[in-house]
Design a protein around this motif. Structure first.
Motif, PDB file in Angstrom:
ATOM      1  N   ALA A 452       0.851  -1.382   0.107  1.00  0.00           N
ATOM      2  CA  ALA A 452      -0.049   0.016   0.020  1.00  0.00           C
ATOM      3  C   ALA A 452       0.883   1.379  -0.067  1.00  0.00           C
ATOM      4  CB  ALA A 452      -0.820  -0.090   1.105  1.00  0.00           C
ATOM      5  N   GLU A 453       1.905   1.098   0.096  1.00  0.00           N
ATOM      6  CA  GLU A 453       2.806   2.376   0.062  1.00  0.00           C
ATOM      7  C   GLU A 453       3.900   2.420  -0.928  1.00  0.00           C
ATOM      8  OE1 GLU A 453       2.436   4.639   2.332  1.00  0.00           O
ATOM      9  OE2 GLU A 453       1.181   3.593   3.533  1.00  0.00           O
ATOM     10  N   ARG A 454       4.136   3.616  -1.406  1.00  0.00           N
ATOM     11  CA  ARG A 454       4.966   3.642  -2.645  1.00  0.00           C
ATOM     12  C   ARG A 454       6.693   3.054  -2.291  1.00  0.00           C
ATOM     13  NH1 ARG A 454       6.763   9.187  -6.365  1.00  0.00           N
ATOM     14  NH2 ARG A 454       8.502   8.103  -7.335  1.00  0.00           N
ATOM     15  N   GLY A 455       6.735   2.162  -3.207  1.00  0.00           N
ATOM     16  CA  GLY A 455       8.133   1.451  -2.904  1.00  0.00           C
ATOM     17  C   GLY A 455       7.862   0.139  -2.484  1.00  0.00           C
ATOM     18  N   ASP A 456       6.723  -0.160  -2.074  1.00  0.00           N
ATOM     19  CA  ASP A 456       6.669  -1.593  -1.624  1.00  0.00           C
ATOM     20  C   ASP A 456       6.792  -2.734  -2.724  1.00  0.00           C
ATOM     21  OD1 ASP A 456       5.863  -0.786   0.907  1.00  0.00           O
ATOM     22  OD2 ASP A 456       4.017  -1.134   0.869  1.00  0.00           O
ATOM     23  N   ARG A 457       7.198  -3.725  -2.313  1.00  0.00           N
ATOM     24  CA  ARG A 457       7.633  -4.878  -3.453  1.00  0.00           C
ATOM     25  C   ARG A 457       6.170  -5.676  -3.719  1.00  0.00           C
ATOM     26  NH1 ARG A 457      10.763  -6.320  -7.625  1.00  0.00           N
ATOM     27  NH2 ARG A 457      10.388  -8.445  -8.151  1.00  0.00           N
ATOM     28  N   VAL A 458       5.745  -6.025  -5.020  1.00  0.00           N
ATOM     29  CA  VAL A 458       4.620  -6.415  -5.591  1.00  0.00           C
ATOM     30  C   VAL A 458       5.163  -7.753  -6.320  1.00  0.00           C
ATOM     31  CG1 VAL A 458       2.545  -6.438  -6.927  1.00  0.00           C
ATOM     32  CG2 VAL A 458       3.575  -4.308  -5.658  1.00  0.00           C
ATOM     33  N   SER A 459       4.414  -8.976  -5.715  1.00  0.00           N
ATOM     34  CA  SER A 459       4.830 -10.141  -6.228  1.00  0.00           C
ATOM     35  C   SER A 459       3.589 -10.601  -7.010  1.00  0.00           C
ATOM     36  CB  SER A 459       5.449 -11.144  -5.589  1.00  0.00           C
ATOM     37  OG  SER A 459       6.235 -10.795  -4.373  1.00  0.00           O
ATOM     38  N   ARG A 460       3.615 -11.344  -8.295  1.00  0.00           N
ATOM     39  CA  ARG A 460       2.681 -12.032  -9.004  1.00  0.00           C
ATOM     40  C   ARG A 460       2.177 -13.089  -8.044  1.00  0.00           C
ATOM     41  NH1 ARG A 460       4.517 -13.663 -15.085  1.00  0.00           N
ATOM     42  NH2 ARG A 460       2.262 -13.434 -15.270  1.00  0.00           N
ATOM     43  N   THR A 461       0.724 -13.114  -8.287  1.00  0.00           N
ATOM     44  CA  THR A 461      -0.024 -14.174  -7.149  1.00  0.00           C
ATOM     45  C   THR A 461       0.103 -15.658  -7.738  1.00  0.00           C
ATOM     46  OG1 THR A 461      -1.319 -12.579  -6.338  1.00  0.00           O
ATOM     47  CG2 THR A 461      -1.922 -14.887  -6.112  1.00  0.00           C
ATOM     48  N   VAL A 462       0.918 -16.499  -7.089  1.00  0.00           N
ATOM     49  CA  VAL A 462       0.886 -17.987  -7.384  1.00  0.00           C
ATOM     50  C   VAL A 462       0.215 -18.966  -6.434  1.00  0.00           C
ATOM     51  CG1 VAL A 462       2.998 -17.554  -9.102  1.00  0.00           C
ATOM     52  CG2 VAL A 462       3.214 -18.350  -6.509  1.00  0.00           C
ATOM     53  N   ASP A 463       0.049 -18.458  -5.131  1.00  0.00           N
ATOM     54  CA  ASP A 463      -0.628 -19.198  -4.147  1.00  0.00           C
ATOM     55  C   ASP A 463      -1.143 -18.455  -3.076  1.00  0.00           C
ATOM     56  OD1 ASP A 463       1.823 -18.387  -2.530  1.00  0.00           O
ATOM     57  OD2 ASP A 463       2.849 -20.131  -3.507  1.00  0.00           O
ATOM     58  N   ILE A 464      -1.502 -19.028  -2.055  1.00  0.00           N
ATOM     59  CA  ILE A 464      -2.125 -17.960  -0.893  1.00  0.00           C
ATOM     60  C   ILE A 464      -1.114 -17.195  -0.321  1.00  0.00           C
ATOM     61  CG2 ILE A 464      -2.177 -19.623   0.970  1.00  0.00           C
ATOM     62  CD1 ILE A 464      -5.381 -18.848   1.316  1.00  0.00           C
ATOM     63  N   THR A 465      -0.024 -17.484  -0.232  1.00  0.00           N
ATOM     64  CA  THR A 465       1.112 -16.735   0.438  1.00  0.00           C
ATOM     65  C   THR A 465       1.562 -15.610  -0.282  1.00  0.00           C
ATOM     66  OG1 THR A 465       3.098 -17.805  -0.501  1.00  0.00           O
ATOM     67  CG2 THR A 465       1.889 -18.709   1.795  1.00  0.00           C
ATOM     68  N   THR A 466       1.171 -15.446  -1.484  1.00  0.00           N
ATOM     69  CA  THR A 466       1.411 -14.175  -2.396  1.00  0.00           C
ATOM     70  C   THR A 466       0.152 -13.521  -2.756  1.00  0.00           C
ATOM     71  OG1 THR A 466       1.402 -15.762  -4.344  1.00  0.00           O
ATOM     72  CG2 THR A 466       3.428 -15.192  -3.254  1.00  0.00           C
ATOM     73  N   ASP A 467      -0.944 -13.952  -1.945  1.00  0.00           N
ATOM     74  CA  ASP A 467      -2.312 -12.858  -2.249  1.00  0.00           C
ATOM     75  C   ASP A 467      -1.729 -11.416  -2.249  1.00  0.00           C
ATOM     76  OD1 ASP A 467      -4.006 -14.915  -2.312  1.00  0.00           O
ATOM     77  OD2 ASP A 467      -4.833 -14.769  -0.416  1.00  0.00           O
ATOM     78  N   ALA A 468      -2.479 -10.695  -3.014  1.00  0.00           N
ATOM     79  CA  ALA A 468      -2.023  -9.165  -2.899  1.00  0.00           C
ATOM     80  C   ALA A 468      -3.117  -8.504  -2.042  1.00  0.00           C
ATOM     81  CB  ALA A 468      -2.529  -8.582  -4.317  1.00  0.00           C
ATOM     82  N   GLY A 469      -4.021  -9.209  -1.177  1.00  0.00           N
ATOM     83  CA  GLY A 469      -4.959  -8.484  -0.331  1.00  0.00           C
ATOM     84  C   GLY A 469      -6.071  -9.307   0.031  1.00  0.00           C
TER      85      GLY A 469
END
Length: 542
Positions: A452-469
């Motif tokens: 939610a903050e500028r500069g935060d790392r975003v990963s592509r979702t491949v399983d539940i541990t990489t949920d975006a929200g």
């Protein structure tokens, strides 16, 4: 802190998934842990927990309480029940590995089982009523502590514990136990090499009449959570690659590397999750969920969570079948106490086990369950898994008897929506448009984006541990629930949620800004000279 705890509880390594800021938050959380001691008495009796009733007095030991354990703690304090919080050595080690030079406070780390009784005595505790682990990675520690307490000379009653029975956490062994009890289980094999996996895949093809490449299998670690390293394979190369990726990787929740993988037939049908709470072998179903899992470009099969929908077993026969199957399964594998979250796929021939998790459902379910089913004070008698667990921990006032054996009818339709990221990189700006979603969609209870903050790392979702929200949705009208899901899904696929791209650190941006200012200053100095030259040139031409 909430997003951090959710990430950790869903399966990522404890507390360290979101960098130094997250570590600081958890250290502050650990520093706030309060140790409450009580004096309790009990007769000295046998050294085994078998055949004894649950202890009726003493303190509850809460292990790694960073998620739903906070709600248990809050209820315990409001009712005047003594609770001692502590952190497993595994969790502390993961924290210290991520943040070298910042040791976890020793006062909050649980000792080895042979030192547990002395550790409790130092804190003035003479009796433990229950041991409750909040996360999947704490269950091994809960098992060790429970065995040590039940074997103590002063143990007069069996300690209430959500420690998993032997073999339950191993997916291959669990299915063997289910089959031995006469319950449906998938065809499977434990393999150590890609060659063994291919041989089993070929045997399934031969049983199916050699139907070519159409037959699919699932390859997964023996122990895991959240669809991590789960692969759907339809040819020999995929089967070999999946086994090679799993064998040799670090084990989840334990030391050492994976020595084997599990290959199972792919089960066709809807997948359900059944939340139960147990006490002394009595299993009560408190909620039934239906998964909406899909494949994405980045995933290795249809294992990405899009929604976890609360369902009414009275209206969904498959959900009712799954609930009855799970109750039989818990009894067959030896689950006695505590919350459990069991997954089963309902095939054409009936429900088949996927896994048994002796812990809470690792999603923000209590608010949604109470919104859709009601609260303990309602006439329907609905309770969430958290409140039912508290009733099972302290049943003296009749709260456990009041918990219904099956959930009541839905008064609202609801779901937990999992936000899926299709991009990766650094966030250039915070998410936008969430206020508009809240205004337009009456079914939207809450929405949270983890990056939610500028500069935060975003990963592509491949399983539940990489949920975006996560989004909570509930409404009396099922059409409103669907509309909220579809509009939020469309929003999540735009740059309004994740605007990633060329990102520069604050220091790099300052250097770039200084360079631009110098260019502007130079241009300002050169402009009068250029104007004078242009005037002279035109004058000469005339």
């Amino acid at each position: 802190n909430t997003a951090l705890a959710r990430r950790w509880a869903k399966g990522s390594l404890p507390m360290t998934a979101r960098g130094p800021a997250a570590g600081t938050a958890v250290l502050a959380l650990a520093a706030s842990i309060v140790l409450l001691a009580v004096a309790a008495v009990g007769p000295a009796a046998g050294r085994s927990g078998r055949g004894r009733t649950v202890a009726a007095d003493g303190v509850v030991l809460l292990v790694d309480p960073f998620y739903h354990g906070r709600a248990v703690l809050s209820r315990a304090h409001s009712q005047g029940h003594p609770v001692l919080e502590a952190v497993s050595a595994y969790t502390a080690a993961c924290f210290e590995q991520k943040h070298p030079g910042r040791p976890f406070p020793e006062d909050f780390i649980l000792p080895k089982p042979d030192r547990l009784l002395g550790w409790l005595e130092e804190r003035g505790i003479t009796r433990v009523r229950a041991v409750l682990g909040d996360s999947d990675s704490s269950l091994a520690t809960v098992r060790e502590l429970t065995d040590a307490l039940n074997a103590a000379p002063s143990a007069g009653s069996r300690v209430y514990s959500n420690a998993p029975p032997s073999g339950v956490l191993d997916k291959h062994r669990l299915c063997e136990m289910a089959a031995a009890a006469g319950l449906r289980a998938p065809r499977q094999a434990r393999v150590r090499t890609p060659t063994e996996a291919v041989a089993f895949w070929n045997s399934l093809r031969n049983e199916a009449g050699g139907s070519g490449e159409a037959l699919r299998v699932v390859v997964k670690p023996p122990r895991g959570v959240g669809s991590v390293d789960v692969h759907l394979c339809g040819d020999e190369g995929q089967v070999r690659g999946a086994v090679e990726r799993i064998v040799g990787k670090p084990k989840y929740g334990a030391s050492g590397a994976e020595e084997s993988a599990v290959v199972q037939e792919f089960l066709e049908g809807p997948e359900y999750a059944v939340d139960c709470v147990s006490r002394d072998g009595e299993h009560k179903v408190v909620a039934v969920w239906k998964y909406d899992k899909r494949a994405t470009e980045a995933s290795r099969g249809p294992f990405v969570y899009y929604a976890t929908c609360l369902v009414d077993p009275a209206e969904d026969p498959s959900a009712a079948d799954a609930a009855e199957y799970v109750v039989k399964l818990l009894g067959a594998v030896g689950v006695k106490d505590g919350p459990s979250h069991t997954e089963a796929i309902v095939t054409a021939s009936g429900p088949v086990v996927v896994e048994v998790n002796c812990r809470f459902h690792n999603a923000d379910f209590p608010a949604l369950v109470e919104e859709c089913l009601g609260t303990a004070g309602d006439a329907a008698g609905a309770v969430s898994a958290v409140s039912a667990t508290c009733a099972s921990l302290w049943p003296e006032d009749g709260a456990w008897e009041a918990v219904p054996s099956r959930p009541p009818r839905l008064r609202k339709h609801g779901m937990i929506m999992h936000l899926v990221s299709e991009v990766e990189g650094r966030l250039r700006r915070p998410p936008r448009g969430m206020d508009g979603l809240r205004r337009r969609l009456p079914a939207l209870m809450s929405i949270e984006v983890y990056a939610a903050e500028r500069g935060d790392r975003v990963s592509r979702t491949v399983d539940i541990t990489t949920d975006a929200g996560q989004v909570l949705i509930a409404h009396e009208d099922p059409a409103e629930v669907v509309r909220a899901f579809e509009e939020t899904l469309a929003w999540s696929r735009t740059r309004c949620m994740h605007d990633v791209g060329l990102w520069r650190s604050p220091a790099a941006r300052r250097v770039r800004l200084r360079f631009r200012l110098r260019l502007a200053a130079a241009a300002a100095l050169l402009s009068p000279l250029r104007l004078w030259r242009m005037v002279r040139k035109r004058g000469a031409a005339s």
